[in-house]
Motif scaffolding. Structure first.
Motif, short mmCIF file in Angstrom:
data_model
loop_
_atom_site.label_atom_id
_atom_site.label_comp_id
_atom_site.label_asym_id
_atom_site.label_seq_id
_atom_site.Cartn_x
_atom_site.Cartn_y
_atom_site.Cartn_z
N ILE A 510 0.82 -1.22 0.00
CA ILE A 510 0.00 0.00 0.00
C ILE A 510 0.85 1.27 0.00
CG2 ILE A 510 -1.72 1.31 1.35
CD1 ILE A 510 -2.89 -1.20 0.04
N THR A 516 -7.55 1.40 -2.19
CA THR A 516 -8.30 0.29 -1.60
C THR A 516 -9.79 0.59 -1.65
OG1 THR A 516 -6.51 -0.24 -0.08
CG2 THR A 516 -8.72 -0.98 0.56
N ILE A 536 -4.28 1.77 6.47
CA ILE A 536 -4.04 2.09 5.05
C ILE A 536 -3.72 3.58 4.91
CG2 ILE A 536 -5.14 2.21 2.77
CD1 ILE A 536 -6.81 -0.29 3.70
N GLY A 541 -2.27 5.37 1.59
CA GLY A 541 -3.18 4.71 0.65
C GLY A 541 -4.52 5.44 0.54
#
Ligand code: M6R
Length: 608
Positions: A510, A516, A536, A541
């Motif tokens: 990531i 995502t 994340i 991310g």
């Protein structure tokens, strides 16, 4: 994986064959071909590439004749060349064969036939059939086909015509579908009922080990030993409109828009609101046996196996029965342990997936109890089950399954409720599920009504080559499904994962180039999902969250949010699927992909 079509009757064959191939081409689209007989004149035309290439070739050609065969190929043996395209002829250009399936002992037969002087022009397994039929042919085609088939091992749906016995099409099947329909215009054969639906909805589904002699007036069916078989035509419920694009840019979009109708169909007449239960006519014959089971294995492939993942949680929580998902292609190679108290649930849209059928064979050999969740009525799987629940989604033409996926999940909810009510589930708890199930079609319509905003998000993200898709518990299977759709239609890498697993290694991937899609409905694992999203975010991310309406908190930590209506935790997978299907579709559109017939794939995977 290939599509076959044949016609014999009063009309000109070519337009009917081409029309059939247009429908069949979703089963394979590497190359295609037709052969048409007009007394002694034979026209054989083949082309590599999409069906349009064959259309271009035949344009302007005069191809009269009232009997013919057409084929669209998904290559297995031999590359994509005109020589390898079907129909395949014998040495004398008398016999022509089209085939769907695999002849496993073709090399041995080919060696023997070559030693006898037969000349082969292709690298395919199929060509041995035309030469083998030639070898046995003495004037009666069905007799020669019967003798030829006695020599081969493997899987086949074949259609054969011979110039020297010209008033019939001989078809046969072993593990690959063949349907026959005869009306006033003549006899039609195909691998898919939808292909010949415009001619009649009354069809005969050939069974394994059967040969049919189809003429312009009727059809006669025998087994391989020439014993006559009496078969009744089945009425196929599908409508023509369901099998057409009806103004949509792609079948995939049309079928996504049909999610609500498909859900209505799978639920129709099955919900018992007062009793808090379900009526599943297909299970009545085995309901006492079902009381006796203490374990379930769900067997399926691809997207259907991801629906099964959702079912695993449903059947354990609501049905109260330990459940495992088994992949069809692995099942019989791992000495599965099950006994007379194990129920095997098979899920398949097509009912023709070879790996799933192979697993069914294993279960049947060991006298296991089988239950099918199948879409195609009359398909091999549907006919071999002890009991079943049809999803009634109508024909699905795009290679990527969409409306049938949510119908499979809904069917699993129905089966869970049925088993649960036989066991520990109370009437009020059952009523709650029934009520919530009935809300699904309208809730899905609501999400579809907001598809423009999902399109806008997809456009912004379409250039990323990698996506992570995460979900937990009930939505783990949906994460896998969302990732598969990205791979399948948009040709981008999608990594479907259990949210909790990310930190155990994959988090290393990531960064701000690896977005995502996080399925985070407000449910029992919501807090845990939020922690994963934070992990994340801490790595830079981007996150597109699929969250429950009314959740404003999520907007603070996600880059984009797609809302789904509130429903029971067990039913959120149906709702979460819709944005993921739309997202993959719109990313594919933005990337200019071939959507309905993705490269290298075919709708129905009839090879192991
Ligand atoms: O016809 P089936 O449901 O048995 O097919 C199983 C898979 O081949 C199928 O789900 C495949 O993964 C789809 N193309 C997914 O979109």
């Amino acid at each position: 994986m290939c599509g076959i079509i044949g016609y014999i009757g009063k009309k000109q064959a070519l337009p009917l064959l081409m029309d059939g191939l247009r429908h069949e081409s979703y089963r394979g689209y590497d190359s295609s071909g037709v052969v048409v007989f007009d007394h002694d004149n034979v026209t054989l035309v083949k082309a590599t590439g999409k069906l349009e290439k064959l259309e271009e070739k035949i344009q302007g050609m005069d191809i009269p004749g009232k009997i013919g065969l057409g084929h669209t190929r998904w290559a297995t043996h031999g590359g994509v060349t005109e020589e390898n395209a079907h129909p395949h002829a014998d040495c004398k250009q008398n016999i022509f064969v089209i085939h769907n399936g695999i002849i496993e002992n073709y090399q041995q037969i080919k060696d023997e036939l070559q030693a006898k002087g037969h000349r082969f022009i292709s690298e395919t397994d199929t060509e041995v059939l035309s030469h083998l039929v030639e070898h046995f042919f003495t004037g009666n085609l069905e007799e020669a086909v019967g003798k030829a088939l006695a020599q081969v091992r493997g899987a086949y749906g074949i259609a054969v015509i011979a110039k020297q016995d010209p008033d019939k099409i001989v078809v046969a099947r072993l593990s690959a579908p063949i349907v026959i329909s005869v009306n006033n215009d003549g006899g039609f054969i195909a691998s898919d009922p939808g292909t010949i639906l415009s001619h009649s909805n009354k069809m005969i589904f050939l069974d394994d080990g059967e040969i049919a002699i189809v003429t312009g007036e009727g059809c006669k069916i025998t087994d391989l030993k020439n014993n006559a078989k009496d078969k009744v035509a089945t009425e196929v419920e599908w409508t023509l409109q369901e099998a057409e694009k009806t103004g949509y840019a792609h079948f995939m979009l049309k079928e996504i828009m049909e999610h609500p109708a498909s859900l209505e169909n799978v639920l129709r007449g099955r919900l018992l609101m007062d009793e808090g239960g379900v009526k599943l006519g297909g299970l009545e014959s085995i309901q006492d046996k079902l009381r006796d089971i203490n374990r379930i294995q769900i067997i399926a492939c691809g997207g259907s196996a991801y629906a099964a993942q959702v079912g695993e949680y449903m059947l354990e929580e609501y049905g109260g029965i330990p459940t495992e998902v088994e992949i069809g292609s692995e099942f019989r190679y791992r000495k599965p342990v099950f006994d007379g108290h194990t129920l095997s649930i098979f899920i398949s849209q097509s009912g023709e997936t070879a790996d799933t059928l192979a697993a069914l064979k294993e279960v049947k050999e060991r006298k296991g109890l089988s239950l099918g969740i199948v879409n195609v009525v009359g398909s091999t799987l549907a006919r071999q089950m002890d009991a079943g629940v049809y999803t009634h989604s109508g024909p699905e033409i795009a290679v990527a399954s969409t409306k049938t996926f949510t119908a499979q999940v809904a069917a699993l909810a129905l089966v869970s409720l049925f088993l649960g009510r036989q066991r520990q589930l109370s009437g009020p708890a059952g009523r709650d599920v029934v009520g919530k199930l009935s809300e699904l079609p309208a809730q899905v319509r609501e999400i579809l009504g907001r598809r423009n905003s999902i399109e806008e998000i997809a456009r912004r993200y379409h250039q990323y080559p990698n996506f992570c898709v995460i979900g937990r518990k009930y939505n783990y299977g949906i994460a896998l499904e969302g990732a598969l759709k990205l791979k399948e239609v948009a040709y981008v890498h999608g990594e479907g994962m259990r949210g909790g697993e990310l930190k155990h290694g994959s988090l290393a991937l990531i960064n701000n180039e690896f977005p995502t899609l996080a399925i985070v409905p407000t449910d029992s694992v919501y807090e845990k999902n939020i922690s994963t999203i934070q992990q994340i975010r801490a790595r830079g991310g981007k996150v597109i969250a699929i969250a429950t309406e009314g959740n404003r908190e999520i907007q603070k930590i996600a880059d984009d949010v797609i809302y789904i209506p509130e429903n029971l935790e067990m039913l959120t997978p149906v709702l979460a699927t819709i944005p993921l299907h739309l997202f993959a579709y719109y990313v594919a559109v933005a990337r200019g992909c071939e959507i309905d017939k993705p490269r290298n794939l075919a709708k129905s995977v009839t090879v192991e």
